[in-house]
Design a protein around this motif. Structure first.
Motif, PDB file in Angstrom:
ATOM      1  N   GLN A  91      19.053  22.062  93.056  1.00  0.00           N
ATOM      2  CA  GLN A  91      17.927  21.211  93.548  1.00  0.00           C
ATOM      3  C   GLN A  91      16.141  22.038  92.434  1.00  0.00           C
ATOM      4  N   ALA A  92      17.186  23.376  92.625  1.00  0.00           N
ATOM      5  CA  ALA A  92      16.188  24.283  91.749  1.00  0.00           C
ATOM      6  C   ALA A  92      16.025  24.062  90.143  1.00  0.00           C
ATOM      7  N   MET A  93      16.579  23.249  89.983  1.00  0.00           N
ATOM      8  CA  MET A  93      17.188  22.303  88.737  1.00  0.00           C
ATOM      9  C   MET A  93      16.607  21.437  87.924  1.00  0.00           C
ATOM     10  N   ARG A  99       9.075  18.893  86.335  1.00  0.00           N
ATOM     11  CA  ARG A  99       8.122  19.737  85.976  1.00  0.00           C
ATOM     12  C   ARG A  99       8.323  19.842  84.369  1.00  0.00           C
ATOM     13  N   LYS A 100       8.914  19.792  84.146  1.00  0.00           N
ATOM     14  CA  LYS A 100       9.595  20.418  82.111  1.00  0.00           C
ATOM     15  C   LYS A 100       9.396  18.241  82.123  1.00  0.00           C
ATOM     16  N   GLY A 101      10.189  17.612  81.998  1.00  0.00           N
ATOM     17  CA  GLY A 101       9.770  16.773  82.088  1.00  0.00           C
ATOM     18  C   GLY A 101      10.958  16.081  80.842  1.00  0.00           C
ATOM     19  N   SER A 102      11.819  17.012  81.964  1.00  0.00           N
ATOM     20  CA  SER A 102      13.894  16.562  80.756  1.00  0.00           C
ATOM     21  C   SER A 102      14.205  18.127  81.197  1.00  0.00           C
ATOM     22  N   LEU A 103      15.490  17.446  81.461  1.00  0.00           N
ATOM     23  CA  LEU A 103      16.872  18.804  81.254  1.00  0.00           C
ATOM     24  C   LEU A 103      16.989  19.602  81.028  1.00  0.00           C
TER      25      LEU A 103
END
Length: 143
Positions: A91-93, A99-103
């Motif tokens: 969930q955190a990832m 938030r960052k727009g990409s994994l």
């Protein structure tokens, strides 16, 4: 528990890179590594020369980025997410990726937390603190 040597890790990533380039079938673990290898074309030179990679492993890092460590951390994070271990990391990832727009960028953020946890463990002689690591990732995710 399997603890690969530095040479094992370098051999694995170099062989996986070669198989990707040749279009050969990949093992399940190689299939997990392949997307991260493909997202780092700047590592092609390092991954395409096994002998040089093994020779470099014998020398201390002189501040240069270690592509084998970087790819290993991507693989470790992927495994943590797939198993949700430590509990809550998936969930955190997911939140960090949103938030960052990409994994991929989320992985890079989490690598800093993972590295800090491992460094603290080495310095203290205590086991890695999974909760502190999870808290650090959550903080970066804005949780």
């Amino acid at each position: 528990m399997y603890a690969p040597s530095q040479n094992d890790v370098r051999t694995f990533f170099c062989h996986t890179y070669t198989k990707i380039q040749e279009g050969r079938p990949l093992t399940p673990l190689e299939s997990q590594a392949a997307p991260w290898i493909n997202q780092h074309p700047e590592y092609a030179k390092d991954l395409s020369h096994l002998e040089a990679a093994l020779e470099t492993a014998r020398h201390l890092d002189d501040g240069h980025h270690n592509p084998f460590l970087h790819l290993s951390m991507h693989l470790s994070l992927s495994e943590q997410i797939s198993m949700d271990q430590p509990s809550g990391i998936r969930q955190a990832m997911e939140r960090l990726a949103a938030r960052k727009g990409s994994l991929h960028e989320a992985h890079h953020e989490a690598m800093e937390c993972l590295g800090a946890m491992l460094w603290a463990s080495q310095q203290s002689g205590l086991p890695p603190d999974g909760q502190a690591y999870l808290d650090a990732v959550r903080q970066r995710a804005g949780q």
